[in-house]
Write a protein that holds these residues in place. Structure first.
Motif, PDB file in Angstrom:
ATOM      1  N   ILE A  65       0.829  -1.207   0.000  1.00 22.46           N
ATOM      2  CA  ILE A  65       0.000   0.000   0.000  1.00 22.46           C
ATOM      3  C   ILE A  65       0.862   1.254   0.000  1.00 22.46           C
ATOM      4  O   ILE A  65       0.576   2.229  -0.702  1.00 22.46           O
ATOM      5  CB  ILE A  65      -0.941  -0.003   1.228  1.00 22.46           C
ATOM      6  N   ARG A  66       1.931   1.230   0.772  1.00 21.16           N
ATOM      7  CA  ARG A  66       2.750   2.434   0.905  1.00 21.16           C
ATOM      8  C   ARG A  66       3.590   2.720  -0.321  1.00 21.16           C
ATOM      9  O   ARG A  66       3.874   3.872  -0.626  1.00 21.16           O
ATOM     10  CB  ARG A  66       3.691   2.294   2.107  1.00 21.16           C
ATOM     11  N   PHE A 118      12.012  23.092   0.733  1.00 20.30           N
ATOM     12  CA  PHE A 118      10.981  22.229   0.146  1.00 20.30           C
ATOM     13  C   PHE A 118      10.442  21.391   1.299  1.00 20.30           C
ATOM     14  O   PHE A 118      11.136  20.520   1.824  1.00 20.30           O
ATOM     15  CB  PHE A 118      11.581  21.332  -0.942  1.00 20.30           C
ATOM     16  N   GLN A 119       9.226  21.660   1.721  1.00 20.60           N
ATOM     17  CA  GLN A 119       8.632  21.008   2.890  1.00 20.60           C
ATOM     18  C   GLN A 119       7.396  20.221   2.489  1.00 20.60           C
ATOM     19  O   GLN A 119       6.497  20.739   1.824  1.00 20.60           O
ATOM     20  CB  GLN A 119       8.251  22.043   3.950  1.00 20.60           C
ATOM     21  N   ILE A 120       7.356  18.955   2.913  1.00 24.94           N
ATOM     22  CA  ILE A 120       6.199  18.089   2.646  1.00 24.94           C
ATOM     23  C   ILE A 120       5.439  17.886   3.937  1.00 24.94           C
ATOM     24  O   ILE A 120       6.022  17.540   4.973  1.00 24.94           O
ATOM     25  CB  ILE A 120       6.638  16.718   2.104  1.00 24.94           C
ATOM     26  N   SER A 121       4.132  18.081   3.908  1.00 22.62           N
ATOM     27  CA  SER A 121       3.287  17.834   5.087  1.00 22.62           C
ATOM     28  C   SER A 121       2.094  16.999   4.661  1.00 22.62           C
ATOM     29  O   SER A 121       1.504  17.214   3.602  1.00 22.62           O
ATOM     30  CB  SER A 121       2.830  19.133   5.730  1.00 22.62           C
ATOM     31  N   LEU A 122       1.748  15.995   5.497  1.00 22.58           N
ATOM     32  CA  LEU A 122       0.626  15.105   5.200  1.00 22.58           C
ATOM     33  C   LEU A 122      -0.682  15.794   5.551  1.00 22.58           C
ATOM     34  O   LEU A 122      -0.790  16.509   6.551  1.00 22.58           O
ATOM     35  CB  LEU A 122       0.763  13.802   5.980  1.00 22.58           C
ATOM     36  N   THR A 123      -1.682  15.542   4.711  1.00 19.50           N
ATOM     37  CA  THR A 123      -2.992  16.160   4.962  1.00 19.50           C
ATOM     38  C   THR A 123      -4.051  15.143   5.335  1.00 19.50           C
ATOM     39  O   THR A 123      -5.186  15.487   5.614  1.00 19.50           O
ATOM     40  CB  THR A 123      -3.474  16.921   3.711  1.00 19.50           C
ATOM     41  N   SER A 124      -3.721  13.833   5.292  1.00 18.33           N
ATOM     42  CA  SER A 124      -4.706  12.812   5.671  1.00 18.33           C
ATOM     43  C   SER A 124      -4.014  11.576   6.156  1.00 18.33           C
ATOM     44  O   SER A 124      -2.811  11.442   6.023  1.00 18.33           O
ATOM     45  CB  SER A 124      -5.592  12.458   4.480  1.00 18.33           C
ATOM     46  N   ASP A 130      -2.162  14.799  -4.768  1.00 17.12           N
ATOM     47  CA  ASP A 130      -3.020  13.656  -4.476  1.00 17.12           C
ATOM     48  C   ASP A 130      -2.228  12.474  -3.931  1.00 17.12           C
ATOM     49  O   ASP A 130      -2.755  11.654  -3.187  1.00 17.12           O
ATOM     50  CB  ASP A 130      -3.779  13.201  -5.730  1.00 17.12           C
ATOM     51  N   LYS A 131      -0.954  12.392  -4.314  1.00 15.31           N
ATOM     52  CA  LYS A 131      -0.131  11.263  -3.897  1.00 15.31           C
ATOM     53  C   LYS A 131       1.197  11.757  -3.344  1.00 15.31           C
ATOM     54  O   LYS A 131       1.898  12.549  -3.972  1.00 15.31           O
ATOM     55  CB  LYS A 131       0.127  10.313  -5.081  1.00 15.31           C
ATOM     56  N   LEU A 132       1.510  11.299  -2.158  1.00 13.71           N
ATOM     57  CA  LEU A 132       2.787  11.608  -1.527  1.00 13.71           C
ATOM     58  C   LEU A 132       3.946  11.189  -2.423  1.00 13.71           C
ATOM     59  O   LEU A 132       4.985  11.848  -2.484  1.00 13.71           O
ATOM     60  CB  LEU A 132       2.859  10.884  -0.181  1.00 13.71           C
ATOM     61  N   ASP A 133       3.754  10.088  -3.131  1.00 13.79           N
ATOM     62  CA  ASP A 133       4.769   9.555  -4.032  1.00 13.79           C
ATOM     63  C   ASP A 133       5.220  10.607  -5.046  1.00 13.79           C
ATOM     64  O   ASP A 133       6.414  10.756  -5.335  1.00 13.79           O
ATOM     65  CB  ASP A 133       4.170   8.342  -4.750  1.00 13.79           C
ATOM     66  N   ASP A 134       4.254  11.368  -5.590  1.00  8.26           N
ATOM     67  CA  ASP A 134       4.581  12.372  -6.607  1.00  8.26           C
ATOM     68  C   ASP A 134       5.437  13.487  -6.031  1.00  8.26           C
ATOM     69  O   ASP A 134       6.371  13.975  -6.686  1.00  8.26           O
ATOM     70  CB  ASP A 134       3.289  12.957  -7.187  1.00  8.26           C
ATOM     71  N   ALA A 135       5.113  13.921  -4.801  1.00 10.25           N
ATOM     72  CA  ALA A 135       5.872  15.004  -4.180  1.00 10.25           C
ATOM     73  C   ALA A 135       7.315  14.583  -3.912  1.00 10.25           C
ATOM     74  O   ALA A 135       8.264  15.339  -4.158  1.00 10.25           O
ATOM     75  CB  ALA A 135       5.198  15.432  -2.873  1.00 10.25           C
ATOM     76  N   ILE A 136       7.492  13.350  -3.424  1.00  9.68           N
ATOM     77  CA  ILE A 136       8.847  12.855  -3.146  1.00  9.68           C
ATOM     78  C   ILE A 136       9.657  12.774  -4.429  1.00  9.68           C
ATOM     79  O   ILE A 136      10.814  13.223  -4.487  1.00  9.68           O
ATOM     80  CB  ILE A 136       8.779  11.477  -2.456  1.00  9.68           C
ATOM     81  N   TRP A 137       9.033  12.254  -5.488  1.00  8.20           N
ATOM     82  CA  TRP A 137       9.787  12.085  -6.716  1.00  8.20           C
ATOM     83  C   TRP A 137      10.004  13.394  -7.473  1.00  8.20           C
ATOM     84  O   TRP A 137      10.950  13.510  -8.247  1.00  8.20           O
ATOM     85  CB  TRP A 137       9.123  11.034  -7.603  1.00  8.20           C
ATOM     86  N   LEU A 138       9.182  14.402  -7.240  1.00  8.97           N
ATOM     87  CA  LEU A 138       9.453  15.728  -7.784  1.00  8.97           C
ATOM     88  C   LEU A 138      10.756  16.263  -7.210  1.00  8.97           C
ATOM     89  O   LEU A 138      11.621  16.781  -7.936  1.00  8.97           O
ATOM     90  CB  LEU A 138       8.303  16.686  -7.448  1.00  8.97           C
ATOM     91  N   TRP A 139      10.910  16.116  -5.899  1.00  8.58           N
ATOM     92  CA  TRP A 139      12.135  16.594  -5.241  1.00  8.58           C
ATOM     93  C   TRP A 139      13.338  15.780  -5.704  1.00  8.58           C
ATOM     94  O   TRP A 139      14.393  16.338  -6.013  1.00  8.58           O
ATOM     95  CB  TRP A 139      11.982  16.484  -3.723  1.00  8.58           C
ATOM     96  N   CYS A 140      13.202  14.454  -5.735  1.00  6.85           N
ATOM     97  CA  CYS A 140      14.320  13.593  -6.144  1.00  6.85           C
ATOM     98  C   CYS A 140      14.768  13.894  -7.566  1.00  6.85           C
ATOM     99  O   CYS A 140      15.971  13.962  -7.868  1.00  6.85           O
ATOM    100  CB  CYS A 140      13.925  12.119  -6.028  1.00  6.85           C
ATOM    101  N   ASP A 141      13.794  14.096  -8.459  1.00 10.18           N
ATOM    102  CA  ASP A 141      14.112  14.359  -9.857  1.00 10.18           C
ATOM    103  C   ASP A 141      14.779  15.728 -10.012  1.00 10.18           C
ATOM    104  O   ASP A 141      15.723  15.895 -10.781  1.00 10.18           O
ATOM    105  CB  ASP A 141      12.829  14.287 -10.688  1.00 10.18           C
ATOM    106  N   ASP A 160      -2.801   6.238  -1.289  1.00 13.95           N
ATOM    107  CA  ASP A 160      -1.581   6.878  -0.812  1.00 13.95           C
ATOM    108  C   ASP A 160      -2.005   8.102  -0.021  1.00 13.95           C
ATOM    109  O   ASP A 160      -3.143   8.563  -0.108  1.00 13.95           O
ATOM    110  CB  ASP A 160      -0.681   7.280  -1.982  1.00 13.95           C
ATOM    111  N   PHE A 161      -1.081   8.653   0.741  1.00 16.73           N
ATOM    112  CA  PHE A 161      -1.377   9.845   1.499  1.00 16.73           C
ATOM    113  C   PHE A 161      -1.499  11.042   0.567  1.00 16.73           C
ATOM    114  O   PHE A 161      -0.700  11.208  -0.353  1.00 16.73           O
ATOM    115  CB  PHE A 161      -0.258  10.128   2.511  1.00 16.73           C
ATOM    116  N   GLU A 162      -2.482  11.892   0.830  1.00 21.39           N
ATOM    117  CA  GLU A 162      -2.500  13.200   0.200  1.00 21.39           C
ATOM    118  C   GLU A 162      -1.549  14.090   0.995  1.00 21.39           C
ATOM    119  O   GLU A 162      -1.353  13.902   2.195  1.00 21.39           O
ATOM    120  CB  GLU A 162      -3.919  13.776   0.222  1.00 21.39           C
ATOM    121  N   CYS A 163      -0.947  15.067   0.318  1.00 24.74           N
ATOM    122  CA  CYS A 163       0.005  15.917   1.027  1.00 24.74           C
ATOM    123  C   CYS A 163       0.012  17.307   0.416  1.00 24.74           C
ATOM    124  O   CYS A 163      -0.579  17.545  -0.641  1.00 24.74           O
ATOM    125  CB  CYS A 163       1.410  15.314   0.975  1.00 24.74           C
TER     126      CYS A 163
END
Length: 452
Positions: free
Chosen positions: A370-371, A446-452, A405-416, A384-387
């Motif tokens: 799931i994660r 660049f700060q990521i915060s979970l919303t759900s 909509d997906k935490l995954d997208d935010a992490i990979w935006l930063w990584c890329d 996935d978590f919204e953030c």
């Protein structure tokens, strides 16, 4: 509470049914307030298992299986709630979940060990009152797998953690347990094998050679070697096969499986006699010499029929598909592939689906899917978590709580953007790493915060 219910109740003389009920009520009362619990706990894999286990219960009632009462119902509910709660806990906080599981398995094994006794008439195996020898050994094996996953970066701690399971495996003379420990060692030294660090493997081999005299003494004095070499003596096998009208295969399977071969044959015959819904949960032991089937696959086929076996295959198939579609960005997918392989391996010769200690490992595997998986996105069920992202600077531009909509997208935006690979970091570690990253420009963040 649910994980340690059996040994705890046996140790302190508490009615197990009442204890399980209290544990389920307490757990659900605490988690029902969490908004994400139902979203996670009702995912497809947990849902399929819930349908399967309660199908078995109501099918047993339909087949009029003796002793199908509220205790059986509570055990069905216990495994399902353990699976759902572990999945949720893993998704919420992987490290905290696994710490609790290691503590829980330690308590389970400690309580069993305090009440263990020697069965001189049963291959000198140690067993515990009310809990079968094989189950204690298999619990030790699961404990080793959980520990190997949690401490995969620290091989010394892993090997120390393996000591109790190895001792318990020899004391209980459980071959499945030793097999599970081997899988745990494979998790631990997977990177060593992959990178072909032969000097590490040579050191382990040398340590083993040094320990051989001690292991030999241990084996000889506890009579373990005979148990690991064969399931039953030739005389016992001849008598067992002749009594039930079958002939031996005269292959290595006679030594590995022993009388289980007869159980499998009888289970297949039971399936043929009632192919749609089987003979009913636990009915095999009532129909055949009071002993349950020692195989997860034959259990669902013989006692659940095509309906039960299809549901079980669908459950396992969804897990395997989930692992297959993970892109392995954190490079730990092999741990969970080995973990599910371990369960499938043990399932050949063990009935585990009503054993509560297996389901936390199932929950960890499902939680990992799931994660970290895009499998659900492919089938329209992505969780996935919204953030939200707050950012500033030349790399990212200015964003004020921009939703993703997906935490995954935010992490990979930063990584890329930063051209930095996640490496072995899990999701929690990546969020912490990104939020605390130090840039040359002090105004960049660049700060990521979970919303759900």
């Amino acid at each position: 509470m649910l994980l340690v219910s059996r040994p705890f109740c046996l140790a302190f003389g508490i009615p197990e049914g009442a204890f399980i009920f209290m544990g389920m009520v307490y757990g659900l009362t605490a988690l029902i307030k969490e908004p994400m619990f139902f979203r996670i706990a009702t995912n497809k894999m947990v849902g399929i298992w819930a349908i399967l286990i309660f199908y078995h219960f109501f099918n047993a009632l339909y087949c009029r299986v003796p002793d199908t009462d509220y205790h059986v119902f509570l055990n069905c509910a216990k495994t399902t709630i353990l699976l759902a709660c572990t999945t949720y806990a893993f998704v919420e906080d992987e490290k905290k979940c696994m710490k609790f599981l290691i503590a829980g398995y330690s308590i389970f094994l400690l309580l069993c060990m305090t009440s263990m006794s020697l069965l001189a008439d049963n291959d000198n195996r140690l067993t515990s009152e009310g809990i079968h020898t094989n189950q204690i050994g298999q619990c030790a094996g699961i404990f080793a797998i959980i520990g190997a996953i949690y401490y995969h970066k620290d091989k010394k701690k892993t090997l120390i953690l393996f000591s109790p399971p190895i001792v318990i495996s020899f004391l209980t003379q459980t071959r499945n347990s030793l097999g599970m420990i081997v899988f745990g060692l494979l998790i631990t030294f997977y990177d060593v094998i992959k990178k072909q660090k032969w000097y590490v493997l040579a050191s382990l081999a040398l340590a083993y050679v040094i320990l051989i005299p001690y292991l030999t003494y241990f084996i000889d004095n506890f009579g373990i070697l005979q148990r690991f070499q064969a399931n039953s003596s030739n005389e016992q096998l001849d008598y067992f096969f002749e009594t039930h009208g079958y002939t031996r295969t005269n292959t290595i399977l006679d030594n590995i499986l022993g009388e289980r071969i007869v159980y499998y044959i009888l289970g297949w015959e039971d399936f043929i006699s009632s192919p749609i819904n089987g003979i009913g949960l636990w009915n095999f032991q009532h129909l055949h010499f009071g002993y349950p089937i020692h195989s997860e696959y034959i259990v669902h086929l013989a006692e659940g029929g095509l309906i039960g076996f299809t549901l079980y295959a669908f459950f396992i198939g969804n897990i395997l598909n989930g692992l297959h579609f993970i892109d392995n960005k954190f490079n730990i997918r092999h741990q969970y592939i080995i973990a599910i392989t371990t369960i499938l391996f043990v399932s050949i010769t063990a009935r585990i689906f009503m054993c509560e200690f297996v389901f936390p490992l199932y929950g960890c595997i499902i939680g990992y899917i799931i994660r970290n998986s895009n499998f659900y996105e492919k089938y329209g069920e992505y969780y996935d978590f919204e953030c939200c992202v707050c950012s500033n600077g030349i790399f990212f531009g200015t964003a004020n709580n921009e939703p993703y909509d997906k935490l995954d997208d935010a992490i990979w935006l930063w990584c890329d953007t930063m051209e930095i690979e996640p490496g072995d970091r899990n999701v929690d570690e990546m969020i912490e790493f990104i939020n605390n990253y130090e840039y040359e420009d002090e105004e960049t963040f660049f700060q990521i915060s979970l919303t759900s």
